[in-house]
Scaffold this active site. Structure first.
Site, PDB file in Angstrom:
ATOM      1  N   SER A   1       0.859  -1.181   0.000  1.00  0.00           N
ATOM      2  CA  SER A   1       0.000   0.000   0.000  1.00  0.00           C
ATOM      3  C   SER A   1       0.893   1.227   0.000  1.00  0.00           C
ATOM      4  CB  SER A   1      -0.883   0.002   1.254  1.00  0.00           C
ATOM      5  OG  SER A   1      -1.524   1.255   1.445  1.00  0.00           O
TER       6      SER A   1
ATOM      7  N   TYR B   1      -2.063  -0.720  10.468  1.00  0.00           N
ATOM      8  CA  TYR B   1      -2.175  -1.070   9.050  1.00  0.00           C
ATOM      9  C   TYR B   1      -0.908  -0.656   8.299  1.00  0.00           C
ATOM     10  CZ  TYR B   1      -4.065  -1.150   4.280  1.00  0.00           C
ATOM     11  OH  TYR B   1      -4.272  -1.398   2.947  1.00  0.00           O
TER      12      TYR B   1
END
Length: 253
Positions: free
Chosen positions: A144, A157
């Protein structure tokens, strides 16, 4: 440049919806046999149904990537069905937390790390020996843009996606001379169910998400699928250990 593929079998984890489903369909459109894996049996079978409707070949396997036994059995099923695995897209992941670091819980930390990090590690643990035995292959992991920079209010995350990039680079170096390429794709905000859960309840947040990308919109699942297929294709034969951003310019600011 058109994408060409030397092998015939691709695996997509987290293939029941979103980016995973789009990538599974894109592999099938290239004539590859596609193995779809997910904990969501309904969504996974639906993806397989779309592959079959388009004239493609594949199978669906229920798999929780946090369990070694599930991941081992997944790869055993692939070998039993097709005898090889040429391309693997380790995409299964869970979404961000919604608070500052000190507000997070141990349960949140364990859940996010189990899927996003342990799941990728377990999948590569079984993919790499299989690919070595057949003389090569290509792996792409979903990281990501949160794995490339700071991510306020989603620190767990972000840490998990930084870890995916670390696993990717390390595996790429360890297996470079074995004919196996390992790369990561780093999406920004993409139009998925995860995005809708996070933003659609508050249209202002959705507008902010679009504005954070210089191109003025969020990404499409098909745009990530295209990046994954490129990294697997013969067009990327000299590319390994790379984290490819697909982010509408977000990290260029």
């Amino acid at each position: 440049m058109s994408m060409t593929f030397s092998g015939q079998v691709a695996l997509v984890t987290g293939g029941a919806a979103g980016i995973g489903r789009a990538t599974a369909l894109a592999f099938a459109a290239q004539g590859l046999k596609v193995v779809v894996a997910d904990v969501d049996a309904v969504g996974g079978e639906a993806t397989l149904g779309l592959i079959h409707e388009s004239g493609g070949d594949g199978l669906f396997v229920v798999c929780d990537v946090t369990h070694d036994s599930d991941v081992r059995q997944l790869h055993e099923r692939i070998v039993a069905a097709y005898g090889r695995l040429d391309y693997a897209y380790n995409n299964a992941g869970i979404e961000i937390e919604k608070g500052r670091l000190a507000e997070g819980s141990e349960a949140e930390f364990d859940a996010i790390m189990a899927v996003n990090v342990k799941g990728v590690w377990l999948c590569m643990k079984y993919q790499l020996p299989l690919m070595m035995a057949q003389g090569g292959g290509a792996i792409v992991n979903t990281a990501s843009v949160a794995g490339l920079c700071a991510a306020p209010k989603m620190s767990i995350y972000a840490a998990s996606k930084h870890a995916v990039i670390g696993l990717t680079k390390s595996a790429a170096i360890e297996y470079a001379k074995k004919g196996i390429r390992v790369n990561a794709v780093c999406p920004a905000v993409i139009d998925t169910d995860m995005f809708r859960r996070a933003y659609e309840a508050d249209p202002r947040k959705a507008e902010f998400a679009a504005a954070m990308h210089p191109v003025g919109r969020i990404g499409k699942v098909e745009e990530i699928a295209s990046a994954v297929l490129y990294l697997c294709s013969d067009g990327a034969k000299f590319t390994t250990g790379h984290s490819l951003t697909v982010d509408g310019g977000a990290t260029a600011i």
